[in-house]
Design a protein around this motif. Structure first.
Motif, PDB file in Angstrom:
ATOM      1  N   LEU A   1       0.858  -1.173   0.000  1.00 15.48           N
ATOM      2  CA  LEU A   1       0.000   0.000   0.000  1.00 15.48           C
ATOM      3  C   LEU A   1       0.899   1.228   0.000  1.00 15.48           C
ATOM      4  O   LEU A   1       1.566   1.513   1.000  1.00 15.48           O
ATOM      5  N   GLN A   2       0.937   1.906  -1.131  1.00 10.05           N
ATOM      6  CA  GLN A   2       1.681   3.153  -1.234  1.00 10.05           C
ATOM      7  C   GLN A   2       0.753   4.283  -0.822  1.00 10.05           C
ATOM      8  O   GLN A   2      -0.302   4.472  -1.423  1.00 10.05           O
ATOM      9  N   MET A   3       1.143   4.994   0.208  1.00  9.40           N
ATOM     10  CA  MET A   3       0.307   6.055   0.756  1.00  9.40           C
ATOM     11  C   MET A   3       1.010   7.391   0.564  1.00  9.40           C
ATOM     12  O   MET A   3       2.092   7.617   1.123  1.00  9.40           O
ATOM     13  N   ASN A   4       0.409   8.245  -0.238  1.00 11.60           N
ATOM     14  CA  ASN A   4       0.954   9.582  -0.508  1.00 11.60           C
ATOM     15  C   ASN A   4       0.012  10.652   0.034  1.00 11.60           C
ATOM     16  O   ASN A   4      -1.156  10.380   0.304  1.00 11.60           O
ATOM     17  N   SER A   5       0.530  11.847   0.157  1.00 11.80           N
ATOM     18  CA  SER A   5      -0.275  12.986   0.629  1.00 11.80           C
ATOM     19  C   SER A   5      -1.021  12.628   1.908  1.00 11.80           C
ATOM     20  O   SER A   5      -2.226  12.878   2.033  1.00 11.80           O
ATOM     21  N   LEU A   6      -0.316  12.042   2.846  1.00 11.73           N
ATOM     22  CA  LEU A   6      -0.950  11.577   4.078  1.00 11.73           C
ATOM     23  C   LEU A   6      -1.513  12.737   4.887  1.00 11.73           C
ATOM     24  O   LEU A   6      -0.947  13.844   4.912  1.00 11.73           O
ATOM     25  N   LYS A   7      -2.627  12.451   5.545  1.00 11.25           N
ATOM     26  CA  LYS A   7      -3.330  13.426   6.365  1.00 11.25           C
ATOM     27  C   LYS A   7      -3.405  12.908   7.802  1.00 11.25           C
ATOM     28  O   LYS A   7      -3.366  11.687   8.028  1.00 11.25           O
ATOM     29  N   PRO A   8      -3.559  13.800   8.765  1.00 14.62           N
ATOM     30  CA  PRO A   8      -3.694  13.340  10.157  1.00 14.62           C
ATOM     31  C   PRO A   8      -4.828  12.339  10.345  1.00 14.62           C
ATOM     32  O   PRO A   8      -4.716  11.425  11.175  1.00 14.62           O
ATOM     33  N   GLU A   9      -5.886  12.476   9.567  1.00 14.59           N
ATOM     34  CA  GLU A   9      -7.014  11.545   9.697  1.00 14.59           C
ATOM     35  C   GLU A   9      -6.706  10.157   9.142  1.00 14.59           C
ATOM     36  O   GLU A   9      -7.514   9.236   9.285  1.00 14.59           O
ATOM     37  N   ASP A  10      -5.547   9.980   8.533  1.00 10.27           N
ATOM     38  CA  ASP A  10      -5.116   8.652   8.104  1.00 10.27           C
ATOM     39  C   ASP A  10      -4.472   7.874   9.258  1.00 10.27           C
ATOM     40  O   ASP A  10      -4.155   6.688   9.111  1.00 10.27           O
ATOM     41  N   THR A  11      -4.265   8.527  10.386  1.00 11.99           N
ATOM     42  CA  THR A  11      -3.666   7.863  11.538  1.00 11.99           C
ATOM     43  C   THR A  11      -4.540   6.711  12.002  1.00 11.99           C
ATOM     44  O   THR A  11      -5.735   6.872  12.250  1.00 11.99           O
ATOM     45  N   ALA A  12      -3.939   5.531  12.096  1.00 14.98           N
ATOM     46  CA  ALA A  12      -4.670   4.322  12.468  1.00 14.98           C
ATOM     47  C   ALA A  12      -3.700   3.150  12.526  1.00 14.98           C
ATOM     48  O   ALA A  12      -2.541   3.265  12.102  1.00 14.98           O
ATOM     49  N   VAL A  13      -4.200   2.035  13.027  1.00 12.53           N
ATOM     50  CA  VAL A  13      -3.500   0.765  12.861  1.00 12.53           C
ATOM     51  C   VAL A  13      -3.983   0.154  11.551  1.00 12.53           C
ATOM     52  O   VAL A  13      -5.197   0.031  11.340  1.00 12.53           O
ATOM     53  N   TYR A  14      -3.057  -0.191  10.697  1.00 14.60           N
ATOM     54  CA  TYR A  14      -3.368  -0.754   9.386  1.00 14.60           C
ATOM     55  C   TYR A  14      -3.161  -2.269   9.429  1.00 14.60           C
ATOM     56  O   TYR A  14      -2.118  -2.752   9.866  1.00 14.60           O
ATOM     57  N   TYR A  15      -4.173  -2.985   8.959  1.00 17.49           N
ATOM     58  CA  TYR A  15      -4.158  -4.445   8.979  1.00 17.49           C
ATOM     59  C   TYR A  15      -4.197  -5.002   7.559  1.00 17.49           C
ATOM     60  O   TYR A  15      -4.983  -4.545   6.722  1.00 17.49           O
ATOM     61  N   CYS A  16      -3.403  -6.007   7.338  1.00 18.29           N
ATOM     62  CA  CYS A  16      -3.434  -6.748   6.087  1.00 18.29           C
ATOM     63  C   CYS A  16      -4.441  -7.893   6.222  1.00 18.29           C
ATOM     64  O   CYS A  16      -4.571  -8.494   7.299  1.00 18.29           O
ATOM     65  N   ASN A  17      -5.132  -8.183   5.150  1.00 19.53           N
ATOM     66  CA  ASN A  17      -6.141  -9.250   5.145  1.00 19.53           C
ATOM     67  C   ASN A  17      -6.022 -10.057   3.866  1.00 19.53           C
ATOM     68  O   ASN A  17      -5.817  -9.499   2.787  1.00 19.53           O
ATOM     69  N   LEU A  18      -6.151 -11.364   4.008  1.00 19.94           N
ATOM     70  CA  LEU A  18      -6.225 -12.257   2.851  1.00 19.94           C
ATOM     71  C   LEU A  18      -7.493 -13.087   2.975  1.00 19.94           C
ATOM     72  O   LEU A  18      -7.724 -13.719   4.011  1.00 19.94           O
ATOM     73  N   ARG A  19      -8.287 -13.083   1.923  1.00 19.51           N
ATOM     74  CA  ARG A  19      -9.556 -13.809   1.947  1.00 19.51           C
ATOM     75  C   ARG A  19      -9.681 -14.681   0.696  1.00 19.51           C
ATOM     76  O   ARG A  19      -9.418 -14.238  -0.417  1.00 19.51           O
ATOM     77  N   SER A  20     -10.083 -15.931   0.938  1.00 21.32           N
ATOM     78  CA  SER A  20     -10.410 -16.843  -0.159  1.00 21.32           C
ATOM     79  C   SER A  20     -11.601 -17.675   0.301  1.00 21.32           C
ATOM     80  O   SER A  20     -12.150 -17.426   1.381  1.00 21.32           O
ATOM     81  N   ILE A  21     -11.950 -18.671  -0.497  1.00 18.77           N
ATOM     82  CA  ILE A  21     -13.088 -19.497  -0.084  1.00 18.77           C
ATOM     83  C   ILE A  21     -12.707 -20.371   1.112  1.00 18.77           C
ATOM     84  O   ILE A  21     -13.574 -20.943   1.768  1.00 18.77           O
ATOM     85  N   TYR A  22     -11.415 -20.475   1.400  1.00 13.74           N
ATOM     86  CA  TYR A  22     -10.964 -21.347   2.484  1.00 13.74           C
ATOM     87  C   TYR A  22     -10.533 -20.596   3.737  1.00 13.74           C
ATOM     88  O   TYR A  22     -10.481 -21.189   4.819  1.00 13.74           O
ATOM     89  N   VAL A  23     -10.193 -19.332   3.616  1.00 11.43           N
ATOM     90  CA  VAL A  23      -9.563 -18.664   4.746  1.00 11.43           C
ATOM     91  C   VAL A  23      -9.896 -17.187   4.773  1.00 11.43           C
ATOM     92  O   VAL A  23     -10.187 -16.567   3.734  1.00 11.43           O
ATOM     93  N   ASN A  24      -9.894 -16.623   5.964  1.00 14.07           N
ATOM     94  CA  ASN A  24     -10.000 -15.189   6.169  1.00 14.07           C
ATOM     95  C   ASN A  24      -8.958 -14.844   7.233  1.00 14.07           C
ATOM     96  O   ASN A  24      -9.202 -14.994   8.427  1.00 14.07           O
ATOM     97  N   ALA A  25      -7.766 -14.444   6.783  1.00 11.06           N
ATOM     98  CA  ALA A  25      -6.628 -14.255   7.686  1.00 11.06           C
ATOM     99  C   ALA A  25      -6.273 -12.790   7.854  1.00 11.06           C
ATOM    100  O   ALA A  25      -6.422 -11.992   6.914  1.00 11.06           O
ATOM    101  N   TRP A  26      -5.776 -12.462   9.057  1.00  7.39           N
ATOM    102  CA  TRP A  26      -5.399 -11.084   9.387  1.00  7.39           C
ATOM    103  C   TRP A  26      -3.968 -11.020   9.879  1.00  7.39           C
ATOM    104  O   TRP A  26      -3.497 -11.937  10.561  1.00  7.39           O
ATOM    105  N   GLY A  27      -3.310  -9.929   9.577  1.00  5.52           N
ATOM    106  CA  GLY A  27      -2.012  -9.655  10.153  1.00  5.52           C
ATOM    107  C   GLY A  27      -2.164  -9.030  11.523  1.00  5.52           C
ATOM    108  O   GLY A  27      -3.273  -8.781  12.000  1.00  5.52           O
ATOM    109  N   GLN A  28      -1.034  -8.763  12.159  1.00  3.89           N
ATOM    110  CA  GLN A  28      -1.054  -8.238  13.523  1.00  3.89           C
ATOM    111  C   GLN A  28      -1.263  -6.732  13.562  1.00  3.89           C
ATOM    112  O   GLN A  28      -1.551  -6.169  14.624  1.00  3.89           O
TER     113      GLN A  28
END
Length: 115
Positions: free
Chosen positions: A80-107
């Motif tokens: 995820l390339q994030m440009n022109s960042l704003k204060p309202e972009d502040t957050a914890v960002y999570y990666c997700n992978l979804r298929s018919i078999y799995v719904n996985a999250w990063g930390q």
């Protein structure tokens, strides 16, 4: 089982850029969607962007034109390339992978944008 490991978060001034990376390992279906979500304090987790293995992408209106999602050649990484960042972009960002078999999250990885 699928494991996701994110990296690239940090502190940046408004107007700056960051690039998040996420690597997936384990039993991964060849057809899947990888995505970035974020959760700010006191708010619900929201979709930032996703990308299917076929290349279709979706973005939240709040990040269109500023953020770009992409996948690596091996298809088990997402960026995820994030440009022109704003204060309202502040957050914890999570990666997700979804298929018919799995719904996985990063930390999660913290992104903080100072004004």
């Amino acid at each position: 089982q699928v494991q996701l490991v994110e990296s690239g978060g940090g502190l940046v001034q408004a107007g700056g850029s960051l690039r998040l990376s996420c690597a997936a390992s384990g039993s991964i279906s060849s057809i899947n969607t990888m995505a970035w979500y974020r959760q700010a304090p006191g708010k619900q987790r929201e979709l930032v962007a996703n990308m299917q293995t076929g290349g279709n992408t979706n973005y939240a209106d709040s990040v269109k034109g500023r953020f770009t999602i992409s996948r690596g050649n091996a298809k088990n990484t997402v960026y995820l390339q994030m440009n022109s960042l704003k204060p309202e972009d502040t957050a914890v960002y999570y990666c997700n992978l979804r298929s018919i078999y799995v719904n996985a999250w990063g930390q999660g990885t913290q992104v903080t944008v100072s004004s």
